[in-house]
Scaffold this motif. Structure first.
Motif, PDB file in Angstrom:
ATOM      1  N   GLU A  46     -11.772  -2.509  -9.781  1.00 33.41           N
ATOM      2  CA  GLU A  46     -11.381  -3.383  -8.627  1.00 33.41           C
ATOM      3  C   GLU A  46     -11.164  -2.424  -7.611  1.00 33.41           C
ATOM      4  OE1 GLU A  46      -7.977  -5.468 -10.018  1.00 33.41           O
ATOM      5  OE2 GLU A  46      -8.928  -5.282 -12.187  1.00 33.41           O
ATOM      6  N   VAL A  47     -11.543  -3.042  -6.098  1.00 31.82           N
ATOM      7  CA  VAL A  47     -11.556  -2.125  -5.155  1.00 31.82           C
ATOM      8  C   VAL A  47     -10.504  -2.988  -4.150  1.00 31.82           C
ATOM      9  CG1 VAL A  47     -12.811  -1.135  -3.452  1.00 31.82           C
ATOM     10  CG2 VAL A  47     -13.808  -1.575  -5.585  1.00 31.82           C
ATOM     11  N   ARG A  48      -9.869  -2.214  -3.220  1.00 26.61           N
ATOM     12  CA  ARG A  48      -9.244  -2.479  -2.192  1.00 26.61           C
ATOM     13  C   ARG A  48      -9.349  -1.817  -0.912  1.00 26.61           C
ATOM     14  NH1 ARG A  48      -2.844  -3.609  -3.340  1.00 26.61           N
ATOM     15  NH2 ARG A  48      -2.150  -1.191  -3.547  1.00 26.61           N
ATOM     16  N   MET A  49      -9.529  -2.326   0.193  1.00 23.38           N
ATOM     17  CA  MET A  49      -9.791  -1.784   1.414  1.00 23.38           C
ATOM     18  C   MET A  49      -8.474  -2.114   2.393  1.00 23.38           C
ATOM     19  SD  MET A  49     -13.715  -1.737   2.162  1.00 23.38           S
ATOM     20  CE  MET A  49     -13.886  -3.596   2.384  1.00 23.38           C
ATOM     21  N   LEU A  50      -8.102  -1.087   3.195  1.00 21.57           N
ATOM     22  CA  LEU A  50      -7.086  -1.279   4.051  1.00 21.57           C
ATOM     23  C   LEU A  50      -7.766  -1.197   5.515  1.00 21.57           C
ATOM     24  CD1 LEU A  50      -4.176  -1.847   5.397  1.00 21.57           C
ATOM     25  CD2 LEU A  50      -3.288   0.562   4.712  1.00 21.57           C
ATOM     26  N   ASP A  82      -5.897 -11.320   8.799  1.00 22.23           N
ATOM     27  CA  ASP A  82      -6.587 -12.116   7.602  1.00 22.23           C
ATOM     28  C   ASP A  82      -6.055 -13.372   7.346  1.00 22.23           C
ATOM     29  OD1 ASP A  82      -7.782  -9.665   7.019  1.00 22.23           O
ATOM     30  OD2 ASP A  82      -6.301  -8.780   5.535  1.00 22.23           O
ATOM     31  N   GLN A 127      -9.564   2.339  -2.236  1.00 23.84           N
ATOM     32  CA  GLN A 127      -8.953   2.710  -3.514  1.00 23.84           C
ATOM     33  C   GLN A 127      -9.447   1.916  -4.443  1.00 23.84           C
ATOM     34  OE1 GLN A 127      -4.883   1.552  -2.526  1.00 23.84           O
ATOM     35  NE2 GLN A 127      -4.109   3.850  -2.569  1.00 23.84           N
ATOM     36  N   PHE A 128      -9.976   2.528  -5.512  1.00 23.85           N
ATOM     37  CA  PHE A 128     -10.539   2.007  -6.865  1.00 23.85           C
ATOM     38  C   PHE A 128      -9.318   2.092  -8.002  1.00 23.85           C
ATOM     39  CE2 PHE A 128     -13.588   3.730  -4.422  1.00 23.85           C
ATOM     40  CZ  PHE A 128     -14.752   2.986  -4.420  1.00 23.85           C
ATOM     41  N   TRP A 173      -1.870   1.008  -7.244  1.00 23.68           N
ATOM     42  CA  TRP A 173      -2.346   0.160  -8.378  1.00 23.68           C
ATOM     43  C   TRP A 173      -1.501  -0.328  -9.383  1.00 23.68           C
ATOM     44  CZ3 TRP A 173      -7.327  -0.118  -7.373  1.00 23.68           C
ATOM     45  CH2 TRP A 173      -7.702   0.653  -6.500  1.00 23.68           C
ATOM     46  N   TRP A 175       0.849  -1.081   0.060  1.00 22.25           N
ATOM     47  CA  TRP A 175       0.110   0.038   0.041  1.00 22.25           C
ATOM     48  C   TRP A 175       0.677   1.309  -0.055  1.00 22.25           C
ATOM     49  CZ3 TRP A 175      -5.421   0.552  -0.033  1.00 22.25           C
ATOM     50  CH2 TRP A 175      -6.009  -0.646  -0.113  1.00 22.25           C
ATOM     51  N   ARG A 213      -8.791  -5.976   2.241  1.00 26.37           N
ATOM     52  CA  ARG A 213      -9.944  -6.624   1.732  1.00 26.37           C
ATOM     53  C   ARG A 213      -9.889  -6.396   0.011  1.00 26.37           C
ATOM     54  NH1 ARG A 213     -10.229  -8.178   5.865  1.00 26.37           N
ATOM     55  NH2 ARG A 213     -11.614  -8.086   7.299  1.00 26.37           N
ATOM     56  N   GLN A 214     -10.002  -7.289  -0.853  1.00 34.66           N
ATOM     57  CA  GLN A 214     -10.046  -6.902  -2.200  1.00 34.66           C
ATOM     58  C   GLN A 214     -11.118  -7.491  -2.997  1.00 34.66           C
ATOM     59  OE1 GLN A 214      -5.908  -7.020  -3.672  1.00 34.66           O
ATOM     60  NE2 GLN A 214      -6.380  -7.352  -5.827  1.00 34.66           N
ATOM     61  N   TRP A 217      -2.032  -6.333  -7.069  1.00 39.67           N
ATOM     62  CA  TRP A 217      -3.311  -6.150  -7.823  1.00 39.67           C
ATOM     63  C   TRP A 217      -3.421  -7.119  -8.789  1.00 39.67           C
ATOM     64  CZ3 TRP A 217      -7.584  -3.892  -6.957  1.00 39.67           C
ATOM     65  CH2 TRP A 217      -7.628  -2.558  -5.937  1.00 39.67           C
ATOM     66  N   ASP A 226      -4.012 -11.248  -8.574  1.00 41.94           N
ATOM     67  CA  ASP A 226      -5.363 -11.578  -8.280  1.00 41.94           C
ATOM     68  C   ASP A 226      -5.912 -11.864  -9.626  1.00 41.94           C
ATOM     69  OD1 ASP A 226      -6.011 -12.495  -5.523  1.00 41.94           O
ATOM     70  OD2 ASP A 226      -5.128 -10.483  -5.159  1.00 41.94           O
TER      71      ASP A 226
END
Lengths: 434, 273
Positions: B55-59, A397, B241-242, A34, A29, B70-71, A39, A42
């Motif tokens: 696509e989305v991810r969360m911290l 997680d 984030q997107f 991006w 992060w 999460r993704q 990314w 997956d």
């Protein structure tokens, strides 16, 4: 000795995985996320996933027939691999576990399927797979796909309640409805309580039975193709209401009958049914009905089950934020009961109406990291119960610790849940997922 | 409750759904009709294009600084602008939710329909409308944030207008249905995107904040591509984030069906080239 082994198993999984840890994920992060690798990976076609788990569980009272107090004692590894083959997709999921209860190393192929879309409106899914349909919560009327009651009773993850079968599923999707056909060429029974791990009540002997001597074994019907199973569903969504019609041709999924020599058998069974599920008063309501059409149409053959009408009504609603409650009423109505009464002994005969109430509470706390849940079956007609309290905590997680109990009881020793009183157990599991 | 969520929502998915109301934002004169501002902000946040993929991810960071990720990939389809919508959310991580699918048929005139697909059991589960105000997969966003809150559930007033923002205050029409007493919105005059939403409890205390951190123009639609929700009570926050976002990819309603729950629509979920 036994306990030392279990302790070692429990410790082994965590240690093996301490190395691969979550810090790398967080690091991604940092900069322009991006473009980062995390990314991309997956979206790649195949990737290895799975989990490692150690679980332990023990009876809370002695079972005179089973020396072993352990009801769950295993370390389990699951690997999952999926990818694409041209326009088709394959998915593999397999378990390997060292079991201290049924001693030895065991494999369980949970999934090995090939999915493809030969026509725009048709999906085919062929291979070893877990399938589910119907509207019940831990109650199954039209879902005749195999269940694993041993895992359920022993405190394995709830997903193990459904056992895989080698089937071909074809689905056709029209605008307002869809049709699913599932052919299981070789009958796949439930993983039923057979006296290993848990004892059961035998009406024949009038007492409890357990392995090795009392192991309940029955030969699966295995003639091709007539002993295969065929399950069908036509379903659709009308407004907010899901409707479905079901049909099944096969066998009772547990050895509910006996042949003239006294061997347990899986009697023939056809099932027809229907269900509705929709929103009601801010919650979800469901209703399902199923007609169990066996081969004892007169009801006077004491060796095989009579026909049954099964009915389910359920409702699920949030009570307060984070706390959800759900209740179900379920009844099995045995047909031709007078004939059954004439031809079978009264002592262990099932009631004409077996009523069951279930209640579920799910409480999510600590930002969903802690889940407390309660599920119970209670039969006012059989006067027995099965309680399933459970707590699960997600450390991060990867790591999850769960604990719970399976508590059975009843007034009589032969009833559906009452017979498992000596199986009552507590369990804990620690899982590392990746 | 809903309102809150919805607002939050607006920010969050708003990003995803960047809107096309570009013409309005460019006008020189300030808007004075609060309803017009609310309507345009709703469109800008949730109804960009006819459909979209991201696509989305969360911290997720809790009050003790512990982090989770999460993704997921999200598909959205508008039945009508400012009207009914579909959302399809396919999770790729973490391990315990991988391949889980969440789908919403959002209705303006009745409760949303929501489904969850659990791959381990091959189970299609229906979720009741009530629990939409609870955490979305452990984040500080709510389920409702994913699909948007109906502006008709709140009363809005225009508090002030400055060089950059319209400042609105919203109060729920049904206070018992939400956990906030009111919230304020700062709506960007140019993009009509809410850039900051702050929620106040019954005691008058500010306890929740949703901020747009980064806005980018995608296919002509100003789009929030990064935002954050802060839980001011616990000190926890979720950064969202997107990425790989694309509008007007040509989705149709049939994608949002049980078929897609059990068998994900891979062609639509695939990252656009």
């Amino acid at each position: 000795m036994r306990s030392a082994l279990i302790a070692a198993l429990l410790l082994a999984a965590p240690a093996a995985f301490a190395a691969g840890d979550t810090a790398t994920d967080s690091a991604d992060w940092g900069g322009d996320a991006w473009g980062g690798d995390s990314w991309s990976q997956d979206q790649s076609a195949s990737r290895l996933h799975g989990f490692f788990e150690a679980g332990i569980g023990a009876r809370i009272q002695d079972d005179p027939l089973l020396e072993d107090d352990l009801t769950l004692g295993e370390t389990r590894g699951r690997l999952e691999w999926a990818g694409e083959l041209g326009s088709a997709r394959y998915s593999l999921k397999g378990d390997l576990y060292a079991d201290a209860v049924e001693n030895g190393l065991h494999g369980d192929l949970r999934e090995a399927v090939l999915s493809f879309t030969p026509l725009q409106q048709v999906d085919i899914q062929a291979g070893q797979q877990v399938l589910t349909w119907g509207t019940g919560d831990m109650l199954f009327l039209n879902d005749m796909f195999p269940k694993d009651w041993k895992s359920f009773f022993a405190g394995r993850d709830e997903s193990y309640l459904k056992a895989p079968a080698a089937s071909i599923k074809g689905s056709y999707f029209a605008d307002s409805f869809s049709v699913d056909l599932v052919w299981t060429p070789l009958f796949e029974s439930d993983r039923y309580i057979d006296g290993e791990r848990f004892s059961y009540f035998s009406p024949l002997s009038g007492g409890y039975q357990a392995a090795p001597d009392g192991k309940l074994s029955a030969d699966d019907p295995d003639d091709l193709p007539e002993d295969g199973e065929l399950a069908a569903r036509i379903s659709g969504l009308s407004g907010a209401t899901e409707w479905a019609l079901y049909g099944y041709r096969g066998f009772w999924k547990q050895p509910m009958g006996m042949d003239s020599l006294g061997h347990a058998i899986f009697p023939r069974l056809d099932v027809y049914g229907a269900s509705l599920r929709g929103t009601l008063g801010g919650g979800i309501a469901n209703a399902e009905v199923a007609w169990y059409d066996g081969k004892d149409s007169g009801g006077d053959d004491p060796l095989i089950p009579n026909d049954q009408l099964r009915l389910l009504l359920g409702y699920d609603h949030e009570i307060v934020p984070h706390l959800t409650g759900a209740g179900q009423y379920y009844v099995e109505w045995t047909q031709d009961y007078d004939a059954l009464r004439r031809t079978s002994a009264a002592d262990y005969r099932a009631d004409q109406f077996r009523h069951v109430l279930t209640f579920r509470l799910t409480w999510k706390l600590m930002q969903d990291n802690l889940t407390l849940s309660w599920f119970n079956y209670w039969s006012p007609s059989d006067q027995d119960y099965y309680l399933r309290p459970q707590a699960s905590y997600r450390f991060d997680d990867h790591w999850t610790l769960s604990g719970g109990a399976n508590l059975f009881g009843g007034k009589q020793e032969h009833t559906f849940f009452g017979q498992f009183e000596n199986a009552s157990n507590v369990w804990a599991r620690l899982r590392y997922g990746f | 409750m809903k309102t809150l969520l919805q607002r939050v929502n607006v920010l969050m998915l708003g990003a995803l759904m960047a809107t096309p109301l570009m013409s309005a934002p460019l006008q020189a004169a300030d808007l004075t009709d609060v309803q017009q501002i609310v309507d345009q902000a709703n469109l800008a946040s949730y109804y960009q294009g006819k459909d979209g993929r991201s696509e989305v991810r969360m911290l997720i960071t809790d009050g003790q600084g512990r982090e989770q990720l999460r993704q997921f990939t999200i598909l959205r389809y508008d039945v009508a602008d400012a009207g009914d919508q579909y959302f399809y959310v396919a999770f790729s991580r973490p391990a315990d939710v991988r391949d889980t699918v969440f789908m919403v048929a959002k209705h303006v005139d009745r409760d949303d329909d929501r489904w969850l697909y659990l791959p381990g059991l091959d189970l299609v589960k229906r979720i009741s409308a009530g629990d939409k105000r609870t955490s979305f997969v452990g984040s500080h966003f709510f389920y409702e944030d994913v699909s948007g809150r109906n502006p008709a559930e709140d009363n809005f007033e225009l508090i002030s207008t400055d060089d950059s923002f319209y400042h609105l205050k919203a109060t729920p029409k049904d206070p018992a249905s939400v956990e906030f007493a009111s919230y304020t919105l700062a709506v960007d005059k140019h993009t009509m995107l809410p850039m900051k939403i702050e929620y106040t409890d019954a005691g008058g205390k500010l306890y929740r904040r949703v901020e747009a951190l980064e806005v980018k123009e995608i296919q002509g639609y100003p789009t929030v591509i990064s935002n954050k929700v802060s839980d001011l009570r616990s000190g926890g926050q979720t950064l969202m984030q997107f990425g790989f976002m694309k509008y007007d990819i040509g989705l149709d309603e049939s994608v949002f069906s049980e078929r897609s729950l059990r068998n994900p629509p891979r062609d639509w979920l695939r990252r656009p080239q």
